[in-house]
Design a protein around this motif. Structure first.
Motif, PDB file in Angstrom:
ATOM      1  N   ALA B 348       0.764  -1.202  -0.236  1.00 47.48           N
ATOM      2  CA  ALA B 348      -0.050   0.130   0.056  1.00 47.48           C
ATOM      3  C   ALA B 348       0.836   1.280  -0.050  1.00 47.48           C
ATOM      4  O   ALA B 348       0.549   2.227  -0.760  1.00 47.48           O
ATOM      5  CB  ALA B 348      -0.966  -0.044   1.182  1.00 47.48           C
ATOM      6  N   ARG B 349       1.879   1.170   0.789  1.00 45.43           N
ATOM      7  CA  ARG B 349       2.834   2.235   0.904  1.00 45.43           C
ATOM      8  C   ARG B 349       3.445   2.588  -0.632  1.00 45.43           C
ATOM      9  O   ARG B 349       3.553   3.583  -0.928  1.00 45.43           O
ATOM     10  CB  ARG B 349       3.904   2.263   2.091  1.00 45.43           C
ATOM     11  CG  ARG B 349       4.399   3.404   2.698  1.00 45.43           C
ATOM     12  CD  ARG B 349       5.271   3.143   3.805  1.00 45.43           C
ATOM     13  NE  ARG B 349       4.694   2.271   4.929  1.00 45.43           N
ATOM     14  CZ  ARG B 349       5.570   1.491   5.389  1.00 45.43           C
ATOM     15  NH1 ARG B 349       6.721   1.330   5.246  1.00 45.43           N
ATOM     16  NH2 ARG B 349       4.960   0.775   6.430  1.00 45.43           N
ATOM     17  N   ALA B 350       3.926   1.391  -1.002  1.00 41.05           N
ATOM     18  CA  ALA B 350       4.583   1.650  -2.304  1.00 41.05           C
ATOM     19  C   ALA B 350       3.614   2.066  -3.408  1.00 41.05           C
ATOM     20  O   ALA B 350       4.067   3.019  -4.251  1.00 41.05           O
ATOM     21  CB  ALA B 350       4.987   0.364  -2.823  1.00 41.05           C
ATOM     22  N   GLY B 351       2.523   1.723  -3.405  1.00 45.92           N
ATOM     23  CA  GLY B 351       1.499   2.399  -4.111  1.00 45.92           C
ATOM     24  C   GLY B 351       1.143   3.587  -4.059  1.00 45.92           C
ATOM     25  O   GLY B 351       1.045   4.499  -5.086  1.00 45.92           O
ATOM     26  N   ARG B 354       4.192   5.360  -5.616  1.00 46.69           N
ATOM     27  CA  ARG B 354       4.199   5.366  -7.024  1.00 46.69           C
ATOM     28  C   ARG B 354       3.040   6.264  -7.653  1.00 46.69           C
ATOM     29  O   ARG B 354       3.394   6.809  -8.900  1.00 46.69           O
ATOM     30  CB  ARG B 354       3.961   3.904  -7.533  1.00 46.69           C
ATOM     31  CG  ARG B 354       5.106   3.149  -8.043  1.00 46.69           C
ATOM     32  CD  ARG B 354       4.892   1.900  -8.911  1.00 46.69           C
ATOM     33  NE  ARG B 354       3.815   1.296  -8.297  1.00 46.69           N
ATOM     34  CZ  ARG B 354       4.399   0.094  -7.423  1.00 46.69           C
ATOM     35  NH1 ARG B 354       5.526   0.042  -7.070  1.00 46.69           N
ATOM     36  NH2 ARG B 354       3.176  -0.603  -7.041  1.00 46.69           N
ATOM     37  N   SER B 355       1.891   6.238  -6.993  1.00 41.69           N
ATOM     38  CA  SER B 355       0.935   6.813  -7.744  1.00 41.69           C
ATOM     39  C   SER B 355       0.897   8.432  -8.000  1.00 41.69           C
ATOM     40  O   SER B 355       0.631   8.615  -9.184  1.00 41.69           O
ATOM     41  CB  SER B 355      -0.483   6.952  -6.637  1.00 41.69           C
ATOM     42  OG  SER B 355      -0.265   7.238  -5.379  1.00 41.69           O
ATOM     43  N   PRO B 356       1.652   9.299  -7.376  1.00 42.05           N
ATOM     44  CA  PRO B 356       1.843  10.558  -8.109  1.00 42.05           C
ATOM     45  C   PRO B 356       2.492  10.469  -9.433  1.00 42.05           C
ATOM     46  O   PRO B 356       2.323  11.555 -10.209  1.00 42.05           O
ATOM     47  CB  PRO B 356       2.890  11.056  -6.868  1.00 42.05           C
ATOM     48  CG  PRO B 356       2.687  10.232  -5.689  1.00 42.05           C
ATOM     49  CD  PRO B 356       2.384   8.854  -6.117  1.00 42.05           C
ATOM     50  N   LYS B 357       3.468   9.782  -9.409  1.00 37.81           N
ATOM     51  CA  LYS B 357       4.260   9.546 -10.819  1.00 37.81           C
ATOM     52  C   LYS B 357       3.244   9.234 -11.932  1.00 37.81           C
ATOM     53  O   LYS B 357       3.280   9.884 -12.881  1.00 37.81           O
ATOM     54  CB  LYS B 357       5.221   8.555 -10.822  1.00 37.81           C
ATOM     55  CG  LYS B 357       6.598   8.886 -10.043  1.00 37.81           C
ATOM     56  CD  LYS B 357       7.497   7.979  -9.870  1.00 37.81           C
ATOM     57  CE  LYS B 357       8.739   8.206  -9.143  1.00 37.81           C
ATOM     58  NZ  LYS B 357       9.410   7.013  -8.367  1.00 37.81           N
ATOM     59  N   SER B 358       2.441   8.284 -11.504  1.00 39.88           N
ATOM     60  CA  SER B 358       1.529   7.703 -12.692  1.00 39.88           C
ATOM     61  C   SER B 358       0.229   8.755 -13.056  1.00 39.88           C
ATOM     62  O   SER B 358      -0.135   8.958 -14.215  1.00 39.88           O
ATOM     63  CB  SER B 358       0.783   6.413 -12.362  1.00 39.88           C
ATOM     64  OG  SER B 358       0.229   6.620 -11.093  1.00 39.88           O
ATOM     65  N   GLY B 359       0.040   9.557 -11.855  1.00 36.27           N
ATOM     66  CA  GLY B 359      -1.038  10.476 -11.953  1.00 36.27           C
ATOM     67  C   GLY B 359      -0.660  11.858 -12.426  1.00 36.27           C
ATOM     68  O   GLY B 359       0.305  11.997 -13.005  1.00 36.27           O
TER      69      GLY B 359
END
Lengths: 345, 359
Positions: B348-351, B354-359
């Motif tokens: 969950a922490r890794a997600g 990561r999410s700011p990069k993908s978003g």
């Protein structure tokens, strides 16, 4: 700074504990990639610290017959056999008859039996056959055939052993120390965590407070015991017994900042050599315990070595838990008041 | 022998037969649950060191669970006793103080057991060397030190024969002090009833740590239900009104909090829902619910109904404590409750990273 008192990074642990003009924080860097599983660390630790015997059982799963850390084993060498190679190493099986490993069969037979033990196998040297437990099971071992003479020869060309000497992590935020109600556990001037044996009354709270399952109460003695990072030796300028005895320098003792730099260099070196799975464990001051005083270079996930993948000091949640308990206490008091204020009957 | 042959670098784990299973289990001792037994529900695969526990099982025994119950009972009784004293209900006060003396006796017995259960019983007083805010056991020691003497003295004053209470100096002094002592005990009672939840949750034990948000409410509910239950058991129906209200509010709170607690748990909820613990918890909930119904419907009319409801609440409260205690112990014995939960947390922490990069 103040928000880091319970969890998170903390630069000066000894200073935070009240030591003034203290020596730098020391610790262990255990580089498991060069561990040969000789167990000299286990022996040297027992010799120096006068740690009692922890059961002479054969655990039936590997060359590890200690099982895990505990009151009577302050170093524990783990053995894991895997069907893969490390980097460009050659297991040397080419052209030789090879067969499947017996490890999965024995581990599969041992594991359900561990659950039958009073403490689920977290006691040291837990025999797979605790008294009154399940019946013995024929595993066909030890075998006297050459590997591969039996069925499915040739299935095991890739092979490696992981060996790792585990020890108390001497956490930046130590769960055992935080919950100790007598002050027996304390932070030394070196930033390590030690039990004062003349204070400990054996309440057992530290045993449940440790997120690594390290500290335990010693039977027939009643007090909690764990690695002291050889407090007596380092005070005299000596290195701890295990590090002294380690023949491959897998266990390295020194100032923590220097060890961290050394570990980073070793990690980069291994990655260059194609060992992409190498990783540091417990090195990061941002982890759930604020970083470990004793940290490791591992070649697989921590749980494969019996280490928790993301340990957290329970104290991290102390403020929120006390707030919830306070709210519950208020509710309890209100119910009491309401009981008398409400019904005039 | 057929010379070196090109073997697949890694054997596929979906191949059938013993070799396939062997290869599957061989992957760094990655396994499903209980090594080998086929299960209907596919279990999460996770790594472990030969299935050995990551954590140490608590060294505490059943005496701790018994202590949790007795402490809650003493807290609940002392609140009712002080309230009855202040609002002029002598029988309720008397029965609650005597009942709370019984609970204190049980608490004393538990403390004796706990002390003898210490690795070094003769060093029990080392608990009083320090007051450590980070140690719920240390905080609890001082809470009990504040609560116990007041509650005990008020109860002793209740038991003294009138002759001693009027004529002897010590008796007169105790008689004067009974009310303030009882009130001081009632004032510390909420802390006694709630701190034990933190005592359990402030550990690395998944079955206790993961319920940290609800457990204080479960425990104070259980304490109020047992204290009210004891009042209904001992006091006449006419004076037991407050005991009924206290018990009903406590029992209802306990049932709701306990349901929410169990519902919200992820994987570690298994230890609450399976085996011996499930039996304890079902029995506890049934008894508490029956006691609650009896408190509302029967207890205001019938002495026997009140007594039966009180007994049901007391038993339900005790079983609640044993259920929670055993659930925590069970959660340390299987490494999956540590490894799988912490893996999910890491993912969950890794997600999140990561999410700011993908978003």
């Amino acid at each position: 700074m103040s928000r880091n008192r319970l969890s998170g990074p903390l630069d000066d642990v000894a200073g935070d504990a009240g030591h003034v003009a203290h020596p730098p924080r020391v610790g262990f860097f255990t580089d498991t990639s060069v561990c040969i599983g000789c167990k000299a660390c286990e022996v040297a630790c027992k010799e120096w610290n006068d740690v009692p015997e922890d059961g002479l059982d054969l655990l039936g799963m590997s060359f590890d017959n200690t099982g895990m850390l505990g009151a009577n084993s302050w170093r524990h060498v783990a053995f894991v056999e895997q069907p893969r190679v490390t980097g460009r190493q050659d297991p040397g099986f080419d052209g030789l008859p090879t067969g499947t490993s017996g490890i999965p069969e024995t581990a599969g037979a041992v594991e359900p039996r561990l659950r039958e033990a009073p403490r689920g196998g977290s006691e040291l040297g837990t025999s797979p056959l605790p008294p009154g437990g399940p019946e013995p099971q024929e595993l066909g071992m030890p075998g006297f055939d050459r590997p591969g003479d039996l069925a499915d020869a040739g299935t095991r060309t890739d092979f490696r052993w992981l060996m790792a000497s585990d020890v108390c992590k001497h956490c930046t935020h130590a769960g055992c120390l935080d919950v100790c109600p007598t002050g027996a556990l304390f932070r030394t001037e070196f930033g390590t965590v030690v039990v004062q044996q003349d204070i400990c009354n054996g309440c057992g709270y530290c045993v449940s407070g440790c997120p690594y399952g390290v500290i335990d109460r010693r039977e027939h003695d009643g007090r909690a015991n764990k690695c002291t990072l050889c407090y007596d030796r380092i005070g005299d300028g000596l290195e701890p017994a295990c590090a002294k005895a380690c023949p491959t320098d897998s266990i390295q003792f020194g100032e923590l900042d220097e060890l961290r730099e050394r570990a980073d260099r070793r990690l980069a070196q291994l990655h260059d050599l194609g060992v992409g799975e190498a990783r540091l464990y417990g090195r990061d001051p941002d982890d759930g315990v604020g970083g470990d005083g004793a940290f490791f270079l591992l070649l697989d996930e921590p749980e494969v070595y019996g280490l928790p993948p993301d340990p957290q000091v329970p104290t991290r949640y102390a403020p929120s838990m006390w707030r919830r308990a306070g709210a519950a206490a208020v509710a309890f008091a209100l119910a009491g008041v309401a009981a008398f204020a409400g019904g005039r009957r | 022998m057929s010379g070196p042959q090109p073997a697949p670098a890694e054997r596929r784990s979906d191949e059938g037969g013993a070799a396939g299973r062997s290869a599957r289990m061989f992957q760094g001792i990655r396994r499903g649950r209980r090594g080998g037994e086929p299960t209907v529900v596919p279990e999460a695969e996770f790594g472990s060191y030969y299935g050995r526990p990551v954590l140490k099982a608590p060294v505490w025994e059943w005496k701790i669970a018994a202590y949790l119950f007795c402490g809650g009972l003493a807290a609940g009784s002392s609140v009712l006793a002080a309230g009855a004293d202040l609002t002029g209900r002598p029988s309720l006060r008397r029965s609650c103080r005597i009942g709370s003396l019984g609970a204190l006796g049980a608490l004393g017995a538990s403390l004796y057991f706990l002390v003898s259960d210490l690795g070094r019983p003769e060093r029990f007083h080392h608990m009083l060397r320090v007051l450590k805010p980070t140690s719920p056991m240390s905080v609890g020691t001082w809470i009990l030190s504040a609560f116990g003497p007041g509650a005990a003295a008020a109860a002793v004053a209740e038991l003294l024969p009138a002759r001693v209470r009027r004529r002897r100096l010590a008796g007169r002094l105790l008689d004067r002090l009974a009310r303030p002592l009882g009130i001081s005990a009632a004032a510390t009672a909420p802390a006694v009833a709630s701190y034990t939840a933190v005592l359990l949750s402030h550990t690395a034990v998944p079955g206790w740590s993961e319920v940290r948000d609800e457990l204080p409410f479960v425990f104070v509910g259980s304490a109020a239900a047992s204290g009210g239950g004891l009042g209904m058991l001992c006091a006449p129906v006419a004076e037991a009104g407050p005991a009924r209200v206290f018990a009903a509010v406590g029992a209802a709170g306990e049932i709701v909090a306990s349901r929410v607690m169990e519902h919200r748990l992820g994987l570690v909820g298994e230890v609450y829902r399976e085996g011996h613990v499930a039996t304890l918890r079902r029995a506890s909930e049934s008894l508490t619910a029956a006691g609650l119904l009896g408190t509302v419907l029967l207890a205001p009319r019938s002495r026997a109904g009140a007594a039966a409801s009180g007994l049901a609440l007391l038993t339900g409260s005790a079983l609640q404590r044993f259920g929670v205690f055993e659930a925590g112990v069970a959660s340390t014995k299987d490494p999956k409750y540590v490894v799988v939960a912490q893996r999910e947390r890491l993912d969950a922490r890794a997600g999140r990273v990561r999410s700011p990069k993908s978003g």
